[in-house]
Design a protein around this motif. Structure first.
Motif, PDB file in Angstrom:
ATOM      1  N   TYR A  27       5.883   9.468  -2.915  1.00  0.00           N
ATOM      2  CA  TYR A  27       4.480   8.050  -2.577  1.00  0.00           C
ATOM      3  C   TYR A  27       3.006   8.756  -3.107  1.00  0.00           C
ATOM      4  O   TYR A  27       2.215   8.316  -3.726  1.00  0.00           O
ATOM      5  CB  TYR A  27       3.772   9.295  -1.129  1.00  0.00           C
ATOM      6  CG  TYR A  27       2.772   9.330  -0.258  1.00  0.00           C
ATOM      7  CD1 TYR A  27       1.725   7.849  -0.123  1.00  0.00           C
ATOM      8  CD2 TYR A  27       1.349  10.060  -0.426  1.00  0.00           C
ATOM      9  CE1 TYR A  27       0.473   8.238   0.126  1.00  0.00           C
ATOM     10  CE2 TYR A  27       0.054  10.052  -1.276  1.00  0.00           C
ATOM     11  CZ  TYR A  27      -0.421   8.781   0.183  1.00  0.00           C
ATOM     12  OH  TYR A  27      -1.877   9.041  -0.254  1.00  0.00           O
ATOM     13  N   ASP A  64       0.673  -0.993   0.277  1.00  0.00           N
ATOM     14  CA  ASP A  64      -0.092   0.141  -0.504  1.00  0.00           C
ATOM     15  C   ASP A  64       0.376   1.301  -0.073  1.00  0.00           C
ATOM     16  O   ASP A  64       1.877   1.883   0.552  1.00  0.00           O
ATOM     17  CB  ASP A  64      -0.323  -0.243   1.330  1.00  0.00           C
ATOM     18  CG  ASP A  64      -1.568   1.275   1.690  1.00  0.00           C
ATOM     19  OD1 ASP A  64      -2.599   1.456   0.975  1.00  0.00           O
ATOM     20  OD2 ASP A  64      -1.151   2.304   2.490  1.00  0.00           O
ATOM     21  N   PRO A  65       0.821   2.103  -0.749  1.00  0.00           N
ATOM     22  CA  PRO A  65       1.182   3.143  -1.162  1.00  0.00           C
ATOM     23  C   PRO A  65       1.169   4.230   0.381  1.00  0.00           C
ATOM     24  O   PRO A  65       2.452   4.316   0.618  1.00  0.00           O
ATOM     25  CB  PRO A  65       0.971   3.809  -2.364  1.00  0.00           C
ATOM     26  CG  PRO A  65       0.223   3.352  -2.855  1.00  0.00           C
ATOM     27  CD  PRO A  65      -0.399   1.862  -1.805  1.00  0.00           C
ATOM     28  N   TYR A  66       0.839   4.350   1.087  1.00  0.00           N
ATOM     29  CA  TYR A  66       0.530   4.781   2.453  1.00  0.00           C
ATOM     30  C   TYR A  66       1.464   4.681   3.273  1.00  0.00           C
ATOM     31  O   TYR A  66       2.305   5.123   3.878  1.00  0.00           O
ATOM     32  CB  TYR A  66      -1.147   5.218   2.966  1.00  0.00           C
ATOM     33  CG  TYR A  66      -0.233   5.672   3.736  1.00  0.00           C
ATOM     34  CD1 TYR A  66      -0.698   7.586   3.897  1.00  0.00           C
ATOM     35  CD2 TYR A  66      -0.995   6.310   5.657  1.00  0.00           C
ATOM     36  CE1 TYR A  66      -0.300   8.848   4.560  1.00  0.00           C
ATOM     37  CE2 TYR A  66      -0.939   6.745   6.562  1.00  0.00           C
ATOM     38  CZ  TYR A  66      -0.494   7.911   5.729  1.00  0.00           C
ATOM     39  OH  TYR A  66      -0.473   9.122   7.002  1.00  0.00           O
ATOM     40  N   ARG A 122       3.519   1.684   2.945  1.00  0.00           N
ATOM     41  CA  ARG A 122       5.085   2.078   2.219  1.00  0.00           C
ATOM     42  C   ARG A 122       5.377   3.634   2.718  1.00  0.00           C
ATOM     43  O   ARG A 122       7.118   3.544   2.720  1.00  0.00           O
ATOM     44  CB  ARG A 122       5.068   2.819   0.650  1.00  0.00           C
ATOM     45  CG  ARG A 122       4.784   0.971  -0.032  1.00  0.00           C
ATOM     46  CD  ARG A 122       4.681   1.575  -1.449  1.00  0.00           C
ATOM     47  NE  ARG A 122       5.523   0.934  -2.005  1.00  0.00           N
ATOM     48  CZ  ARG A 122       6.449   0.087  -2.644  1.00  0.00           C
ATOM     49  NH1 ARG A 122       6.112  -1.438  -2.085  1.00  0.00           N
ATOM     50  NH2 ARG A 122       7.097   0.155  -3.445  1.00  0.00           N
ATOM     51  N   ALA A 123       5.273   4.726   2.909  1.00  0.00           N
ATOM     52  CA  ALA A 123       5.258   6.185   2.991  1.00  0.00           C
ATOM     53  C   ALA A 123       5.545   5.994   4.460  1.00  0.00           C
ATOM     54  O   ALA A 123       7.152   6.853   4.962  1.00  0.00           O
ATOM     55  CB  ALA A 123       4.485   7.379   2.518  1.00  0.00           C
ATOM     56  N   VAL A 151      10.333  10.828   0.585  1.00  0.00           N
ATOM     57  CA  VAL A 151       9.347  10.605   0.473  1.00  0.00           C
ATOM     58  C   VAL A 151       7.706  10.625   0.145  1.00  0.00           C
ATOM     59  O   VAL A 151       7.081  10.143  -0.205  1.00  0.00           O
ATOM     60  CB  VAL A 151       8.607  10.083   2.811  1.00  0.00           C
ATOM     61  CG1 VAL A 151       7.849   9.113   2.958  1.00  0.00           C
ATOM     62  CG2 VAL A 151      10.051   9.648   3.211  1.00  0.00           C
TER      63      VAL A 151
END
Lengths: 211, 211
Positions: B75, A91-93, A95-96, B71
């Motif tokens: 994102y 999930d991109p969030y 990952r951030a 980041v």
């Protein structure tokens, strides 16, 4: 081409930055040749592979060098996308969030264990690792320091990660030391590490590099 | 869910770190609300969104905060994967090279323009941007500093990126300033920036933060 070709890792056995790469190679069961570098007499291969920073780790994949440990970790994840476990969440969030804490560890790990305690509770949603049920980017980045934490314990007579102050983080340390990731690569000879550090400082290395 | 929801960016008009995020939002034509923060009186929203570092930029996506400029850039790329142009290349090795140089810029940009000159020639394969024909991760990270380079030129009476010493990089600067990415967000009022810096330093900000 990604996924093909032999892997060679230029490293030093004491380095937190090298260790995290070995953790991930372990986790993904990727075979590699480990080449121990000498801080006082760096190999021509190291100087040619990382002419900008001249530092370890360097991962050579089919001869092509990848430098800087956090870059290498993400490279391994992306070059072998079908090889579990993933170092970063999908999930991109998420990952951030993982990248934020991974950067934070390198900026401030030694001074900020209490903040990391809070991050562990928040990132993992009550699970044992920053990555959740398994080891992820933040785990391997912080885990790389555990060898030095062993050496520091020898010096100061207590654990760097104090179970009384940061109980979740202390439990994490115990678990991480027992993972497949850490198996066979986390140094535990405090005397030898402290001796290495003295030699490295005498050679003019920065404190950061010797860690 | 990734890709949905309103975008709000907490920033300061002078910040190289904020600018790079605005470049990418510009590039991807993503609409967002820009909220100017005051270094001497940070908003409750900023303090709640980035309690660890209390710094800008913070990108709020449907209310969820993403912190730290590098980041945030990744994102945005990952949350809108189908929205061109991509900030990072698709090839894992090229992604690693871009991440290496993006980290290098933040560590050493002001002292290492000659190394970046070499990197530009190497990364781009003779094309005008680090990202090749278009702007990529390294371009927006380095481009964020160009506002301050304008201010420094005012102070020292010459361009930071000297066309005689680093001709490819100087050509890159001219091109980058004219891109869609930079349009409307790159500050050009050197006096106002230098005045901001004096005020920020008087408030006890670190040199890094005010840049």
């Amino acid at each position: 081409m990604a996924g093909d070709g032999e892997l060679k890792l230029l490293g030093m056995w004491t380095s937190a930055f090298v260790l995290r790469v070995r953790f991930v190679l372990n986790l993904k069961s990727l075979p590699y040749e480990f080449v121990e570098e000498n801080l006082g007499d760096k190999s021509d291969l190291l100087l040619a592979s990382n002419p900008v920073n001249k530092t370890v780790p360097v991962l050579l994949h089919a001869g092509r060098p990848v430098n800087e440990s956090q870059v290498i970790l993400q490279y391994i994840d992306e070059a072998w996308p079908d090889r579990p476990p993933a170092v970063l969440p999908s999930d991109p969030y998420e990952r951030a969030v993982a990248r934020f804490w991974a950067a934070y560890v390198d900026d401030k790990a030694d001074a900020a264990l209490e903040t990391l305690e809070g991050a562990l509770r928040e990132c993992s949603g009550g699970k044992p690792f920053f990555g959740g049920d398994g080891v992820g980017l933040v785990d391997v980045v912080l885990g790389g320091y555990l060898g030095w934490f062993t050496a520091i314990k020898k010096l100061i007579g207590r654990r760097m990660i104090d179970p009384a102050r940061t109980p979740a983080l202390a439990a994490w340390e115990d678990l991480f030391r027992a993972t497949d990731a850490a198996r066979g690569v986390l140094p535990d000879d405090a005397d030898k590490m402290l001796e290495f550090r003295q030699t490295a400082l005498a050679l003019g290395a920065s404190k950061k590099i010797t860690l």
